[in-house]
Motif scaffolding. Structure first.
Motif, short mmCIF file in Angstrom:
data_model
loop_
_atom_site.label_atom_id
_atom_site.label_comp_id
_atom_site.label_asym_id
_atom_site.label_seq_id
_atom_site.Cartn_x
_atom_site.Cartn_y
_atom_site.Cartn_z
N PRO A 9 0.83 -1.20 0.00
CA PRO A 9 0.00 0.00 0.00
C PRO A 9 0.87 1.26 0.00
O PRO A 9 1.55 1.56 0.97
CB PRO A 9 -0.81 -0.12 1.30
CG PRO A 9 0.04 -0.97 2.19
CD PRO A 9 0.84 -1.87 1.29
N THR A 10 0.88 1.95 -1.10
CA THR A 10 1.64 3.20 -1.23
C THR A 10 0.92 4.11 -2.21
O THR A 10 0.28 3.63 -3.15
CB THR A 10 3.09 2.95 -1.68
OG1 THR A 10 3.76 4.21 -1.80
CG2 THR A 10 3.17 2.20 -2.98
N ASP A 11 1.00 5.40 -1.95
CA ASP A 11 0.41 6.38 -2.85
C ASP A 11 1.26 6.62 -4.08
O ASP A 11 0.84 7.29 -5.01
CB ASP A 11 0.20 7.72 -2.13
CG ASP A 11 -0.85 7.62 -1.03
OD1 ASP A 11 -1.74 6.75 -1.14
OD2 ASP A 11 -0.77 8.41 -0.07
N ALA A 13 3.05 4.11 -6.10
CA ALA A 13 3.43 2.80 -6.62
C ALA A 13 4.32 2.88 -7.86
O ALA A 13 5.28 2.11 -7.97
CB ALA A 13 2.19 1.96 -6.90
N GLU A 57 -4.72 0.85 -5.28
CA GLU A 57 -4.42 0.74 -3.86
C GLU A 57 -2.94 0.53 -3.54
O GLU A 57 -2.55 0.46 -2.38
CB GLU A 57 -5.25 -0.37 -3.21
CG GLU A 57 -5.08 -1.75 -3.80
CD GLU A 57 -5.96 -2.06 -5.01
OE1 GLU A 57 -6.00 -3.23 -5.39
OE2 GLU A 57 -6.59 -1.16 -5.60
N GLY A 58 -2.10 0.43 -4.57
CA GLY A 58 -0.67 0.28 -4.33
C GLY A 58 0.01 -0.52 -5.42
O GLY A 58 -0.48 -0.65 -6.53
N LEU A 103 6.92 1.15 5.48
CA LEU A 103 6.33 0.12 4.63
C LEU A 103 6.61 -1.27 5.17
O LEU A 103 7.74 -1.57 5.57
CB LEU A 103 6.95 0.24 3.23
CG LEU A 103 6.38 -0.65 2.17
CD1 LEU A 103 5.04 -0.10 1.69
CD2 LEU A 103 7.34 -0.73 0.99
#
Length: 142
Positions: A9-11, A13, A57-58, A103
């Motif tokens: 999950p990362t904004d 990616a 979502e990532g 992360l």
């Protein structure tokens, strides 16, 4: 083929995928298609690979180990050991690069059982919150 997947999950990616693919040298080969939001990493000819896919979502990462892996024990055990090795390599690189987001990369095997987990990357010698380029993983597969 034995597979394992993780959704990171990362904004950002695309940046995570690009950093992972561009940071590889040695016997690894990597591709990244920014427009398609896909990429792959082949760790050696005929060896394990990672497939990358940007999702809303990532970053989705799927690692694959083909049949015929040689090693201690039977072929199934050797594939599982190789799969864990690739999970660790890819997960650690992503966790280190995205340490500022704390992360955690958690893998799930194709049969639904949990795989390994890496991160957050704030171990000895690393400052939490720093973004450093992923280390050269070619030593893992030389």
């Amino acid at each position: 083929m034995t597979t394992s997947s993780a959704l990171i999950p990362t904004d950002d990616a695309p940046s995570a995928a690009q950093a992972l693919t561009s940071g590889l040298t040695g016997e690894s080969s990597a591709t990244w298609d920014e427009e398609a939001g896909t990429g792959s990493i082949r760790f050696r000819e005929g060896g394990p690979q990672a497939r990358l896919l940007v999702r809303p979502e990532g970053l989705e990462v799927t690692v694959e180990v083909d049949e015929g892996v040689q090693g201690e024990g039977d072929e199934g055990e050797a594939r599982e050991a190789e799969l864990e090795r690739v999970e660790e390599l890819v997960g650690t690189q992503l966790a280190r690069f995205w340490a500022s987001e704390n992360l955690v990369v958690s893998w799930a095997h194709e049969d639904g059982t949990p795989g390994s987990s890496q991160g957050p990357a704030d171990g000895p010698g690393e400052e939490s919150g720093s973004r450093s380029a992923p280390a050269d993983p070619s030593d893992e597969y030389s």
